[in-house]
Design an enzyme around this catalytic site. Structure first.
Site, mmCIF file in Angstrom:
data_model
loop_
_atom_site.group_PDB
_atom_site.id
_atom_site.type_symbol
_atom_site.label_atom_id
_atom_site.label_comp_id
_atom_site.label_asym_id
_atom_site.label_seq_id
_atom_site.Cartn_x
_atom_site.Cartn_y
_atom_site.Cartn_z
ATOM 1 C CG HIS A 282 -2.281 -0.772 1.176
ATOM 2 N ND1 HIS A 282 -2.636 -1.369 2.174
ATOM 3 C CD2 HIS A 282 -3.056 -0.788 0.059
ATOM 4 C CE1 HIS A 282 -3.735 -2.138 1.956
ATOM 5 N NE2 HIS A 282 -3.684 -1.801 0.762
ATOM 6 C CB CYS B 77 -2.790 0.808 8.659
ATOM 7 S SG CYS B 77 -1.295 0.551 7.355
#
Ligand code: ARG
Length: 278
Positions: free
Chosen positions: A166, A262
């Site tokens: 990511h 996150c």
């Protein structure tokens, strides 16, 4: 200014499947300290500055729901919700959508493309740019659709190291105008684009050791950066850029490939105005 973060307590969190290299070696492993580490993160965030935490109720069978950064990309009162690549995480979508709608967001999603929200799409804080990671999870088509939807220039960045799957594991755009990033996570073309878009003195390159400790996965609260760990060299570089560093152990979440950023979704997000450019 107050920062509002969406977070989900880890009561249902576990490493139940394998969708990234961190999980591959940890599937089924216990995470006994997860609740304590998550609560400590909440405390540290609140000590760091003016923070409001909005919680999302944990749900059975969606252990990665704790990684709320992947819920959506927020731009003003619009939430562009995720369409996950892996079926295991697709089950989270309705939970995120209804929580965001409940909090007053208009929700929409991209068409026929994988897109993993603020995990892969990060607004530059001073330049009218949206950094859009693709390759492992989100697709290039998602970056292009975001460019058509939002009043920013989208910079599609191909991610090439599977450990940094990511964008928010390899890049962090700071309010000071600095962009912290781990170069080897990006394709040569992506690096060239990044270096063309951000003035050299505003680029903070980090070493592999810091990247593996998820230093790019930091939460910015005013002049504070909350993260798992940074080396002394990186800490002094960030201090020089005007930041106080708060470190808190998030090892239990690293087992699933996630860290501080996150575990949060900033609800007061959106593009920088061109006039604010550094
Ligand atoms: N286990 C999760 C996944 O692989 C971790 C997500 C981390 N989130 C992030 N925004 N980088 O999807």
């Amino acid at each position: 200014m107050k920062t509002t973060l969406l977070m989900c307590p880890p009561t249902e969190y576990r490493i139940a499947y394998d969708i990234n290299p961190w999980m591959s070696r940890n599937v089924g492993l216990a995470t006994p300290d997860a609740a304590r580490q998550w609560e400590r993160l909440v405390e540290v965030l609140q000590c760091a500055g003016d923070v409001e935490i909005v919680t999302l109720d944990p749900q059975p069978h969606v252990p990665d729901l704790v990684f709320t950064a992947n819920a959506a990309l927020i731009s003003g009162k619009l939430a562009i919700t995720s369409t996950f690549r892996h079926p295991q995480r697709r089950r989270e979508q309705p939970h995120y959508r209804s929580a965001l709608a409940r909090h007053g967001f208009a929700t929409t999603s991209l068409q026929q493309t994988f897109f993993e929200g603020a995990g892969d799409a990060l607004f530059d804080r001073v330049r009218p740019i949206l950094y859009a990671g693709y390759g492992w999870r989100s697709e290039r088509a998602a970056a292009l659709q975001l460019g058509e939807t939002l009043p920013v220039r989208t910079l599609p960045l191909l991610l090439v190291d599977e450990r940094f799957y990511h964008l928010d594991t390899a890049l962090c755009a700071l309010g000071s105008g600095h962009v912290m990033y781990y170069p080897d996570a990006f394709s040569p073309h992506a690096l060239q684009q990044l270096r063309r878009s951000v003035e050299r003195e505003y680029l903070i390159e980090i070493a592999l050791e810091d990247a593996l400790a998820f230093a790019c996965n930091s939460v910015e609260i005013g002049d504070a950066l909350v993260m798992h760990h940074a080396s002394p060299a990186l800490r002094s570089r960030l201090n020089a850029a005007g930041y106080r560093i708060f470190q808190t152990d998030l090892g239990e979440f690293h087992k699933a490939g996630g860290s501080a950023k996150c575990l949060t979704l900033r609800l007061d997000d959106g593009p920088a105005q061109a006039s604010a450019a550094a």
